[in-house]
Design a protein around this motif. Structure first.
Motif, PDB file in Angstrom:
ATOM      1  N   PRO A   1     -44.077 -23.261  46.667  1.00 36.23           N
ATOM      2  CA  PRO A   1     -45.324 -22.829  47.313  1.00 36.23           C
ATOM      3  C   PRO A   1     -45.364 -21.347  47.646  1.00 36.23           C
ATOM      4  N   LEU A   2     -44.201 -20.735  47.889  1.00 36.59           N
ATOM      5  CA  LEU A   2     -44.230 -19.309  48.211  1.00 36.59           C
ATOM      6  C   LEU A   2     -44.619 -18.462  47.011  1.00 36.59           C
ATOM      7  N   VAL A   3     -44.415 -18.977  45.804  1.00 34.05           N
ATOM      8  CA  VAL A   3     -44.879 -18.250  44.622  1.00 34.05           C
ATOM      9  C   VAL A   3     -46.394 -18.133  44.666  1.00 34.05           C
TER      10      VAL A   3
ATOM     11  N   ASN B   1     -42.759  -9.876  36.472  1.00 32.72           N
ATOM     12  CA  ASN B   1     -43.346 -10.990  37.230  1.00 32.72           C
ATOM     13  C   ASN B   1     -42.606 -12.290  36.960  1.00 32.72           C
ATOM     14  N   THR B   2     -41.335 -12.320  37.365  1.00 30.60           N
ATOM     15  CA  THR B   2     -40.574 -13.563  37.377  1.00 30.60           C
ATOM     16  C   THR B   2     -40.108 -13.838  38.797  1.00 30.60           C
ATOM     17  N   VAL B   3     -39.836 -15.092  39.087  1.00 27.65           N
ATOM     18  CA  VAL B   3     -39.298 -15.450  40.400  1.00 27.65           C
ATOM     19  C   VAL B   3     -37.925 -14.815  40.574  1.00 27.65           C
ATOM     20  N   GLU B   4     -37.146 -14.783  39.498  1.00 24.83           N
ATOM     21  CA  GLU B   4     -35.797 -14.202  39.563  1.00 24.83           C
ATOM     22  C   GLU B   4     -35.850 -12.713  39.914  1.00 24.83           C
ATOM     23  N   GLU B   5     -36.851 -12.013  39.404  1.00 23.43           N
ATOM     24  CA  GLU B   5     -36.990 -10.585  39.688  1.00 23.43           C
ATOM     25  C   GLU B   5     -37.175 -10.334  41.177  1.00 23.43           C
ATOM     26  N   ILE B   6     -38.037 -11.115  41.813  1.00 26.18           N
ATOM     27  CA  ILE B   6     -38.289 -10.945  43.244  1.00 26.18           C
ATOM     28  C   ILE B   6     -37.143 -11.519  44.077  1.00 26.18           C
ATOM     29  N   GLY B   7     -36.424 -12.503  43.540  1.00 27.44           N
ATOM     30  CA  GLY B   7     -35.289 -13.068  44.264  1.00 27.44           C
ATOM     31  C   GLY B   7     -34.049 -12.199  44.210  1.00 27.44           C
ATOM     32  N   LEU B   8     -33.959 -11.308  43.188  1.00 28.76           N
ATOM     33  CA  LEU B   8     -32.749 -10.505  43.001  1.00 28.76           C
ATOM     34  C   LEU B   8     -32.365  -9.669  44.214  1.00 28.76           C
ATOM     35  N   PRO B   9     -33.274  -8.921  44.858  1.00 23.72           N
ATOM     36  CA  PRO B   9     -32.834  -8.132  46.019  1.00 23.72           C
ATOM     37  C   PRO B   9     -32.311  -8.994  47.158  1.00 23.72           C
ATOM     38  N   TRP B  10     -32.843 -10.225  47.308  1.00 20.85           N
ATOM     39  CA  TRP B  10     -32.321 -11.104  48.347  1.00 20.85           C
ATOM     40  C   TRP B  10     -30.913 -11.592  47.990  1.00 20.85           C
ATOM     41  N   ILE B  11     -30.671 -11.858  46.707  1.00 26.24           N
ATOM     42  CA  ILE B  11     -29.321 -12.217  46.258  1.00 26.24           C
ATOM     43  C   ILE B  11     -28.379 -11.043  46.479  1.00 26.24           C
TER      44      ILE B  11
ATOM     45  N   ILE C   1     -29.332  -9.770  63.854  1.00 22.75           N
ATOM     46  CA  ILE C   1     -30.585  -9.420  63.176  1.00 22.75           C
ATOM     47  C   ILE C   1     -30.418  -9.501  61.663  1.00 22.75           C
ATOM     48  N   LEU C   2     -29.294  -8.980  61.168  1.00 23.11           N
ATOM     49  CA  LEU C   2     -29.033  -9.032  59.732  1.00 23.11           C
ATOM     50  C   LEU C   2     -28.871 -10.468  59.257  1.00 23.11           C
ATOM     51  N   SER C   3     -28.281 -11.311  60.102  1.00 14.67           N
ATOM     52  CA  SER C   3     -28.112 -12.720  59.751  1.00 14.67           C
ATOM     53  C   SER C   3     -29.458 -13.430  59.685  1.00 14.67           C
ATOM     54  N   ILE C   4     -30.347 -13.110  60.621  1.00 11.52           N
ATOM     55  CA  ILE C   4     -31.687 -13.702  60.591  1.00 11.52           C
ATOM     56  C   ILE C   4     -32.429 -13.287  59.321  1.00 11.52           C
ATOM     57  N   VAL C   5     -32.308 -12.005  58.978  1.00 11.74           N
ATOM     58  CA  VAL C   5     -32.951 -11.514  57.750  1.00 11.74           C
ATOM     59  C   VAL C   5     -32.393 -12.243  56.528  1.00 11.74           C
ATOM     60  N   TRP C   6     -31.086 -12.485  56.518  1.00 14.92           N
ATOM     61  CA  TRP C   6     -30.477 -13.218  55.411  1.00 14.92           C
ATOM     62  C   TRP C   6     -31.073 -14.628  55.336  1.00 14.92           C
ATOM     63  N   GLY C   7     -31.246 -15.263  56.484  1.00 14.67           N
ATOM     64  CA  GLY C   7     -31.856 -16.589  56.507  1.00 14.67           C
ATOM     65  C   GLY C   7     -33.282 -16.573  55.986  1.00 14.67           C
TER      66      GLY C   7
ATOM     67  N   ILE D   1     -37.068 -17.711  51.523  1.00 17.89           N
ATOM     68  CA  ILE D   1     -38.032 -17.220  50.535  1.00 17.89           C
ATOM     69  C   ILE D   1     -37.659 -17.717  49.146  1.00 17.89           C
ATOM     70  N   ILE D   2     -36.372 -17.643  48.820  1.00 17.87           N
ATOM     71  CA  ILE D   2     -35.928 -18.131  47.508  1.00 17.87           C
ATOM     72  C   ILE D   2     -36.053 -19.651  47.444  1.00 17.87           C
ATOM     73  N   PHE D   3     -35.659 -20.336  48.512  1.00 17.80           N
ATOM     74  CA  PHE D   3     -35.692 -21.806  48.520  1.00 17.80           C
ATOM     75  C   PHE D   3     -37.096 -22.331  48.282  1.00 17.80           C
ATOM     76  N   TRP D   4     -38.094 -21.709  48.896  1.00 21.70           N
ATOM     77  CA  TRP D   4     -39.468 -22.179  48.760  1.00 21.70           C
ATOM     78  C   TRP D   4     -40.180 -21.560  47.559  1.00 21.70           C
ATOM     79  N   SER D   5     -39.436 -20.812  46.747  1.00 19.02           N
ATOM     80  CA  SER D   5     -39.996 -20.265  45.507  1.00 19.02           C
ATOM     81  C   SER D   5     -39.397 -20.947  44.281  1.00 19.02           C
ATOM     82  N   LYS D   6     -38.067 -20.985  44.231  1.00 14.25           N
ATOM     83  CA  LYS D   6     -37.363 -21.617  43.110  1.00 14.25           C
ATOM     84  C   LYS D   6     -35.922 -21.845  43.561  1.00 14.25           C
ATOM     85  N   PHE D   7     -35.633 -23.056  44.040  1.00 12.06           N
ATOM     86  CA  PHE D   7     -34.375 -23.275  44.745  1.00 12.06           C
ATOM     87  C   PHE D   7     -33.137 -23.100  43.868  1.00 12.06           C
ATOM     88  N   THR D   8     -33.270 -23.195  42.542  1.00 12.20           N
ATOM     89  CA  THR D   8     -32.093 -22.999  41.688  1.00 12.20           C
ATOM     90  C   THR D   8     -31.579 -21.560  41.740  1.00 12.20           C
TER      91      THR D   8
END
Length: 506
Positions: free
Chosen positions: A62-64, A137-147, A167-173, A178-185
């Motif tokens: 749904p976040l996508v 425009n891929t989910v992986e592209e937007i997920g990469l900085p979070w990884i 604070i950094l831990s909350i941001v990590w969560g 964001i990744i989980f609700w976009s493409k959990f794999t």
């Protein structure tokens, strides 16, 4: 080099890279990729008041839809909002890649910041010109900085024995959510990284600190999750979302009953052997700090396991760019001499000159058949059905909505998807039918004509061939390589074409 200076340089570099190599950029007439058009249309449908998953279906998270809706609301042109998001996303990746490199910088050398910046910029160029980036425009592209962010935090802990600030831990969560609700794999690198952190915490007798950090991380995850779930509950689409995202991906995407499905859930022995060899690479480097080696091995292993046991598409490999900054460890003693700068410049020129999108744009042969077809239609508002094809871009650039729920065919095609399209075709509710020819069976075209439609136009364009799979055709398509290849090859390669056929109701 001051951090503010590095941040500024990387931001400007991100603007240049995305502008030059993403088809979401204003210098391109359109983004011709089916997935990109699908994602943007999902977001646009929300702005039009349609119910996600129920009215228009796709199995992404749904976040996508929500992110694409926010991007489309910018309204300057299709994909412009996502173009801005790509710049910010790439900037974040480059900065975190640079920070990761500096974790391993040699304190007694003065060139470390410059060398790390140079390698960071080469990585950014390699990312945006690679097959993995595709058209953007891929989910992986937007997920990469979070990884990259999560890997940086874990490596910082492994190397310096410092757990992240709350604070950094909350941001990590937040990033995990964001990744989980976009493409959990896409979360696969985190699985190994968290296991490694747990092992290190046990070794260092820091379990209390581990659970505190996990708690802050969970707070960020829960906050985003409540927002997503609450929004879909409020609009009456919670069940549709849970079934469309989790139900379809877990139980139907690879299930028996789908075309070419069922077998994709097996483990491929040859792939596992290859991935096992890759996983062993970090273990071979005995000079690397043992705790760092543990983190990299586990995070890399769970990433490759995903590739080994699932159906893999080329853009999945964007995730590997989270690990490439670690190569800095092996080049950090490199002196910044003239030959090093020459090699870097040659590498950069080579990557630019072998980018499909930019070379086709410069030649004037960039794929844009769908725009030509739109110019030849007068009444798209009377409906157009995309039949037995991937998304073509007709809805985004024609500024109309699909007439049916299953408005394009997913990679795994179930009978109910076909039934939905057949019912729409038989109803003759649409004035037009469009087909993107990907070696479709003759009965597809027979069905269109049998239901009272006749062919009114046909356009073709270059089909983007991947350099890793068909390098001869890929390099031929670049254009400037053709005189050289004619001297080396006995016969000219035959580029693949994508054919669009437009039908109108009798």
């Amino acid at each position: 080099m001051k951090q503010q200076t590095v941040l500024t340089i990387l931001f400007l570099f991100a603007v240049v890279l995305i502008t030059a190599f993403s088809a979401c950029s204003p210098i391109y007439p359109l983004n011709p990729w089916d997935d990109a058009n699908c994602f943007l249309l999902l977001g646009r449908s929300m702005l039009e008041g349609l119910m996600p998953y129920r009215d228009l279906f796709d199995h992404k998270g749904p976040l996508v839809w929500m992110v694409q809706a926010a991007c489309d609301s910018v309204g300057v042109r299709p994909f412009f909002g996502f173009y801005l998001l790509e710049i910010v996303s790439l900037w974040a990746y480059l900065w975190l890649a640079y920070k990761t490199m500096m974790l391993f910088a040699l304190p007694n050398r003065s060139n470390q910041s410059t060398l790390a910046l140079l390698w960071t910029m080469l990585l950014g160029l390699a990312l945006t010109t690679s097959d993995f980036f595709y058209y953007g425009n891929t989910v992986e592209e937007i997920g990469l900085p979070w990884i990259m962010y999560g890997l940086y935090i874990v490596l910082h802990y492994a190397r310096n024995n410092e757990l992240p600030h709350p604070i950094l831990s909350i941001v990590w969560g937040v990033g995990i959510a964001i990744i989980f609700w976009s493409k959990f794999t896409v979360l696969s690198p985190f699985v190994g990284a968290i296991i490694a952190v747990l092992i290190l915490s046990i070794r260092r007798h820091q379990m209390r600190a581990f659970w505190e950090t996990a708690g802050w991380c969970a707070l960020g995850f829960v906050g985003v999750s409540l927002f997503v779930v609450g929004l879909f509950y409020a609009i009456g689409g919670l069940h549709d979302m849970l079934d469309g995202y989790f139900g379809y991906n877990l139980f139907r995407y690879h299930a028996v009953g789908a075309e070419d499905g069922g077998g994709d859930m097996r483990i491929y022995p040859a792939r596992l052997v290859a991935w096992a060899a890759l996983v062993a690479i970090p273990l071979l480097h005995r000079r690397v700090q043992a705790d760092v080696r543990l983190v990299v091995t586990f995070a890399f292993a769970t990433t490759l396991i995903l590739f080994a046991i699932t159906m893999v598409y080329i853009y999945y490999f964007i995730l590997c760019f989270a690990f490439f900054p670690l190569v800095y460890y092996y080049i950090r003693r490199l002196p910044l001499t003239k030959p090093v700068w020459i090699i870097a410049v040659v590498m950069a020129i080579g990557m630019v000159m072998t980018d499909f999108s930019l070379m086709q744009r410069c030649r004037g042969t960039f794929p844009k058949a769908i725009l030509t077809l739109i110019d030849k239609t007068d009444h798209l508002d009377e409906g157009i059905l995309t039949y037995r094809s991937r998304e073509t871009g007709i809805y985004i650039y024609g500024q109309v909505m699909p007439p049916n729920r299953f408005w394009f065919l997913l990679s795994m095609v179930h009978q109910d998807l076909k039934d939905d399209q057949d019912a729409c075709l038989r109803s003759r509710q649409c004035r037009y039918v469009i087909v993107k020819d990907q070696v479709l069976e003759p009965e597809v075209y027979d069905a269109i004509e049998a239901n009272g439609y006749h062919l009114i136009d046909q356009e073709e364009e270059l089909f983007r061939t991947l350099r890793l799979l068909k390098p001869k055709i890929f390099f031929w398509n670049l254009g400037w390589t053709q005189p050289i290849m004619r001297l080396l090859l006995d016969e000219e390669p035959q580029p693949e074409k994508a054919i669009f056929k437009l039908y109108e109701r009798d």
